[in-house]
Every structure is written in structure tokens, then in C-alpha cells.
Design an enzyme around this catalytic site. Structure first.
Site: not given
Ligand code: GFB
Length: 312
Positions: A111-113, A140, A144, A183
Site C-alpha cells: 500500500s502507498s502508506c 499496517y 507491509k 475506507h
Molecule cells: O480511506 P481512508 O480511511 O484512508 O481515509 P487513508 C481517507 C481520508 O478520507 C481521510 C477521510 O482523510 C479521512 O479522514 N474521510 C472522510 C473518511 N470521511 C470518511 C469516512 O466516512 N470514512 C473514512 N474511512 N474516511 C488508509 C490506511 O488511510 O488507507 C491504510 O489507514 C491503507 O493503512 C489505506 O493504507 C489505503 O488513506 O487515510
């Protein structure tokens, strides 16, 4: 170098019930190979003995490591032990067993993280391990990074053709639409859809909406996986994405359009933003001859159709 031939091979997709694994199974159906899968009831990938005995009995030629404990920003932040432990176990067992049974090619997905929180944009592959990680998903990310290093170690010591690909944020059919564990795309599709049905006045999104994210449709990733299995054989991991990013605010507007919700948006800044920028440099993959093909709106519509049960 001549391409690796998939035709006639036994290809094990570990994690075939997940969004990525199921997309890989769909894509491999066009390759004249034999696809092997194993459900959790048959082999628990966190148990080394299970994995080794399954691999001994089934002797795949190729392995795609699409099995992982995954989740959105809140799940990553809330369950650090599971994200670190389960991912370390799954990848270690699969990679070691693949070495033991003489697998000809293995593709590990990360993952890009994995990249430093403040990495220069767009993020090149050589930014790995040059700075501190984003705190919400460091568990995570560490797992990875260990997976990439395992592939490199088995290549260096034993000459195994094990490669690693790092996709940006993924979405599509088969995603996890859990209201809090998912996500952002599936999370917002659900919330906007339910708000529309309930006639709600507003929908609350997490964070400030300012972070930018790069999104790739999962069937495009599966196509890139097949492309890399055939053409890529290097120690260094390779980025897979579109090369474009959008703000979470722009994403929320797109999801409002796709779902047809007519109310307003509220931002809950008590929820984490995570890293602000993580657009990847996808020029190495582009130079090899692959690029993403699904337009974003079309991909989001397909994910929404999947959620509402029209087609999936
Ligand atoms: O998709 P997400 O959880 O992935 O969140 P990350 C992306 C952005 O969307 C963050 C915002 O800035 C969240 O605060 N966001 C807004 C929301 N509303 C929502 C919502 O209802 N749900 C969620 N989930 N986010 C993950 C990593 O990070 O990305 C993993 O934690 C993995 O390790 C994955 O790498 C691809 O990009 O922040």
C-alpha cells in the site's frame, strides 16, 4: 528479457474473497491458467502449519498475496495489534512456504502508506524508509514494509522471483462498506445513500476534507498485477496508481452526485485526516507500458451499483 508465461500455470490467489483477490480471480479468467483459491475454513493464513501443508498439497506455480487485514483510517488507528500481527503472519507464512515449495513467481501487494508521511510528491519508490511514517497507519505500514523486505531477502539469498507492488487507495466492487471500519469511498457511499433514503438534511464526513488521495479502480489494479507477473522481475517494489489525486472534499461532492443526495455536507474535525498528501509517481510502471483505464466517475458508479445490489 522474455515475459513470464502464465498460460497453463497454477495460480494461487491468497485472499480471493476480498476486493483485491476477487478482482484478481476475475482478471485471471482471461489468462488460460488454473486459478487456485482456499477459504478461511480450509486454511488459516495466520497459522504457519496450515499454510505450509496447503502449499505442499497444492503446489502452485504462482502466488498472488492479496490476503491482508485491511481497513480505513479509523480501523487502522483503533486495532494496531491486529493490523501488525495478522499482516506479518499472513505474508511471512505465504512467502516462506512459496520458497519451500519452489513457487516460480510471487507477487506481494502492499500500500502507498509504506512511504514517509512527509514524502516529496509525487512519491517515488526510492522514498521508502527515508522518514517517519503516518501515525494512524504505521502498524499496517510496518507490516507491509516487512513484506517487501521478505521478497527482497528471498530473492537475494535464494534467487526467488518474488516481486512487490504498492497500489494507491483502492475502491470498487467487493469493497467493505462497513460504516466505520471501511475506507473513505465505501464509507461515504453508504452514508450518502442512507441519508438520501432517510431524507436527511446533512451528511457528516470525517476530518477537514483537505487531504488529497489517489484512487485506483480495483479491476485496474488486477490488470496491473497480471501485467507485472508477466513483465516485472526486480527486487525493488513498484508503484501502481493513476498518478492523479483529488481532495476528500472533491470526493465527497462526487459521491453526492453519484448517490443523488441533495442535502449538505458537514465536516467532523475530531476525526483524523491522516496524511495530507500521498500521490505516487507511477512513471516506472508507465515506462513498462501499463496505465489505468477506468474513469473515476464510472468506477465510483460501479462501486455504488455493487453497494445497492444492482450488480456486483
Ligand atoms: O480511506 P481512508 O480511511 O484512508 O481515509 P487513508 C481517507 C481520508 O478520507 C481521510 C477521510 O482523510 C479521512 O479522514 N474521510 C472522510 C473518511 N470521511 C470518511 C469516512 O466516512 N470514512 C473514512 N474511512 N474516511 C488508509 C490506511 O488511510 O488507507 C491504510 O489507514 C491503507 O493503512 C489505506 O493504507 C489505503 O488513506 O487515510
Amino acid at each position: 528479457m522474455t515475459d513470464f508465461v502464465l498460460e497453463g500455470r497454477r495460480v494461487f490467489v491468497a485472499g480471493h474473497r476480498g476486493m483485491v483477490g476477487s478482482a484478481c480471480v476475475r482478471r485471471l479468467q482471461r489468462e488460460n491458467c488454473e486459478v487456485l483459491v482456499a477459504g478461511r475454513e480450509e486454511v488459516d493464513l495466520t497459522r504457519q502449519a496450515d499454510v505450509e501443508s496447503w502449499m505442499e498439497r497444492n503446489k502452485p506455480d504462482v502466488v498472488i498475496v492479496a490476503a491482508a487485514k485491511v481497513g480505513g483510517i479509523l480501523a487502522n488507528d483503533s486495532f494496531p495489534a491486529e493490523f501488525l500481527y495478522q499482516n506479518l503472519m499472513i505474508e511471512s507464512h505465504l512467502i516462506h512456504a512459496a520458497y519451500k515449495v519452489g513457487v516460480a513467481k510471487l507477487l506481494f501487494l502492499g500500500s502507498s502508506c509504506i512511504y514517509p508521511r512527509e514524502a516529496a510528491q509525487p512519491i517515488r519508490e526510492d522514498a521508502l524508509l527515508t522518514g517517519p511514517l503516518e501515525k494512524t497507519n504505521e502498524w499496517y505500514a510496518i507490516a507491509k514494509i516487512a513484506g517487501i523486505k521478505l521478497c527482497q531477502a528471498y530473492r537475494k539469498q535464494y534467487g526467488c522471483d518474488f516481486i512487490s507492488a504498492m497500489p494507491c487507495n483502492l475502491y470498487g466492487p467487493g469493497d467493505n462498506f462497513h460504516p466505520t471500519g471501511s475506507h473513505v469511498i465505501p464509507g461515504l457511499l453508504r452514508r450518502f445513500h442512507e441519508a438520501k433514503l432517510a431524507g436527511a438534511e446533512s451528511v457528516t464526513c470525517w476530518g477537514t476534507g483537505a487531504p488529497r488521495r489517489e484512487f485506483l479502480y480495483v479491476d485496474d489494479l488486477a490488470d496491473a498485477c497480471v501485467f507485472l507477473l508477466k513483465t516485472y522481475s526486480e527486487s525493488e517494489h513498484i508503484n501502481v496508481g493513476t498518478g492523479d489525486d483529488i481532495t476528500i472534499k472533491e470526493l465527497a461532492e462526487e459521491i453526492r452526485r453519484v448517490t443523488g443526495f441533495e442535502g449538505s455536507l458537514v465536516w467532523d474535525a475530531s476525526k483524523p485526516d491522516g496524511t495530507m498528501l500521498k500521490r505516487m509517481d507511477v512513471s516506472r510502471l508507465g515506462e513498462l507500458g501499463w496505465r489505468a483505464s477506468t474513469p473515476f466517475t464510472e468506477g465510483v458508479r460501479k462501486a455504488y451499483d455493487c453497494f445497492v445490489g444492482a450488480q456486483c
